[in-house]
Design an enzyme around this catalytic site. Sequence first.
Site, PDB file in Angstrom:
ATOM      1  N   CYS A 386       0.828  -1.203   0.000  1.00  0.00           N
ATOM      2  CA  CYS A 386       0.000   0.000   0.000  1.00  0.00           C
ATOM      3  C   CYS A 386       0.869   1.262   0.000  1.00  0.00           C
ATOM      4  O   CYS A 386       1.426   1.620  -1.024  1.00  0.00           O
ATOM      5  CB  CYS A 386      -0.991  -0.045   1.161  1.00  0.00           C
ATOM      6  SG  CYS A 386      -2.428   0.975   0.837  1.00  0.00           S
ATOM      7  N   HIS A 520      -3.635  -5.015   0.742  1.00  0.00           N
ATOM      8  CA  HIS A 520      -3.014  -5.569   1.949  1.00  0.00           C
ATOM      9  C   HIS A 520      -3.094  -7.100   1.932  1.00  0.00           C
ATOM     10  O   HIS A 520      -4.032  -7.675   2.499  1.00  0.00           O
ATOM     11  CB  HIS A 520      -3.715  -5.026   3.190  1.00  0.00           C
ATOM     12  CG  HIS A 520      -3.429  -3.584   3.444  1.00  0.00           C
ATOM     13  ND1 HIS A 520      -2.356  -3.156   4.188  1.00  0.00           N
ATOM     14  CD2 HIS A 520      -4.053  -2.467   3.010  1.00  0.00           C
ATOM     15  CE1 HIS A 520      -2.341  -1.836   4.221  1.00  0.00           C
ATOM     16  NE2 HIS A 520      -3.367  -1.393   3.513  1.00  0.00           N
ATOM     17  N   GLU A 522      -1.533  -9.193   3.627  1.00  0.00           N
ATOM     18  CA  GLU A 522      -1.382  -9.791   4.961  1.00  0.00           C
ATOM     19  C   GLU A 522      -2.730 -10.113   5.604  1.00  0.00           C
ATOM     20  O   GLU A 522      -2.817 -10.978   6.475  1.00  0.00           O
ATOM     21  CB  GLU A 522      -0.550  -8.877   5.876  1.00  0.00           C
ATOM     22  CG  GLU A 522      -1.202  -7.573   6.339  1.00  0.00           C
ATOM     23  CD  GLU A 522      -1.080  -6.414   5.353  1.00  0.00           C
ATOM     24  OE1 GLU A 522      -0.883  -6.657   4.143  1.00  0.00           O
ATOM     25  OE2 GLU A 522      -1.213  -5.253   5.789  1.00  0.00           O
TER      26      GLU A 522
END
Length: 548
Positions: A386, A520, A522
């Site tokens: 990001c 994102h 993750e």
Amino acid sequence: MKNTSVKFIFITGGVVSSLGKGLASASLGALLQARGYIVKLRKLDPYLNVDPGTMSPYQHGECYVTDDGAETDLDLGHYERFTGVPAKKSDNITTGKIYSNVIANERRGDYLGATIQVIPHVTDAIKEYILSDINGEDFILCEIGGTVGDIESLPFIEAIRQLRNELGLSQTCFLHVTLLPYIKTAGELKTKPTQHSVKELQGMGIQPDILLCRTENVIPNEQKAKIALFCNLKSETVIEALDCSSIYEVPISYHLQGLDLQICKYFNLDLSQKPDLSRWNKINQIQNSSDGNVNIGIVGKYTSMIDAYKSLIEAINHGGLANNAKVKIKWIDSEELENENSDLTNIFKDINGVIVPGGFGERGSEGKINAINFVRINKIPFLGICFGMQMAVLEFARNVLNLKDASSSEFGVTTLPLVGLLTEWQSKSGLEKRNKDSDLGGTMRLGAYDCKLLEKSFVKSIYKKEIISERHRHRYEVNNKFILDFEKNGLIFSGMSPDNSLPEILEIPMHPWFVGVQFHPELKSKPFDPHPLFSSLIEASLKKSRLL
Ligand code: GLN
């Protein structure tokens, strides 16, 4: 029609905050799943913010984003990582959200002239949330944020008390998480704080059915009996929750102490079937047998508050699990890389891979750009997430395209906005429009969006898919007017929004591992299903570590 088969487990916390209620709830969810039940986990947060999206990561840690675009408490990340069930907007409610709905109803005249009160209007709204959006689950686990006794959580405690009364014992269970502090000088675990917090709950009309006692030491049977006696429980429902060395050991540890068994006994469920814990055994076995070592540097600005990077840390660990490697994270404060005398060679000397994660605001950004310049030139594996991708764009623009004034409109007025405010984009619900005066809360590009991967690109070889779906949370985006200039100079945009308007992924084919993503990744990684970008990054970093 009222659903009479779904069972609610309400999880409260006593004595102190940070007891790991979120992890305990997530672990219990995983254990019930292992017994074949369908679960959903929810978090009820007593603070007045409508959602944690506007809170500083220093105060509240990471803001977890769901597929359907909600900005939620980080505990929802634990729930998803432990159960694999995608969290939804309706799984996190706050006092702020409840009150804004109640007040909006009042303004519309929905209450037909009634005086609006905490009981019944606020408690009714809380109950309605708890009972909404249930689709065939066997268990709904509802964690109440905060600590019993807090003023803010009173309406939530009252609402679950009422639900027990309405739904009965057979559909509701109260699980209270407490702490048994160990007093060194006395050489004893102390039960008094637990007794007091249970008393506090009882004063509000709630008798816990099961106690989960966090402790650094094994709880002797006499202490369990004492807690049971004072708290109106059977000894076997006082469960030891010993500290574990890894969070992925928690489900098995709680299982061995009988947590899921006691829940099943409480609800009179079939006990003949043993839970299938193979998934958790496998993870622990990999953790205990990993033989590789790899150091990953995270260059960020919230490095003093690692809860701000909760999902990231976990995704990196999952990447380690995928490669049988132990990953050590080295925190690098980006502001320390801004000084002209900063010795990057020394700072990065034992680092095998670098991540520049998400972030907001100009402070620390030059340090991130310096770090990216260093890893690009020195061919150190790099993942920009990001804000990290946006800074990779500025670095390349300034140092390769020679656009020295390249900047982001997030940092103020600029003549060269290589990263600019996103004013229009297509979402699943239609065209979204924003301007610089839009509210800050809930107005970013949020939630899951599809992304198209370029044929023969590096990322396509990692994902092994053409279309991926990943979660977003940002207000700014790479300016697509410069794409060709980048591509001519060796940085390609290998992932684009399906309408080709938004650059979502960049890569440098001549670099061993250099990827920037506008989303994102993750947030979607699981211990039993590591995210491919993290598995691949750790694999490349492991190779790098073997070369050093
Ligand atoms: N601050 C940047 C934006 O709003 C990046 C956000 C992030 O990293 N999540 O676009």
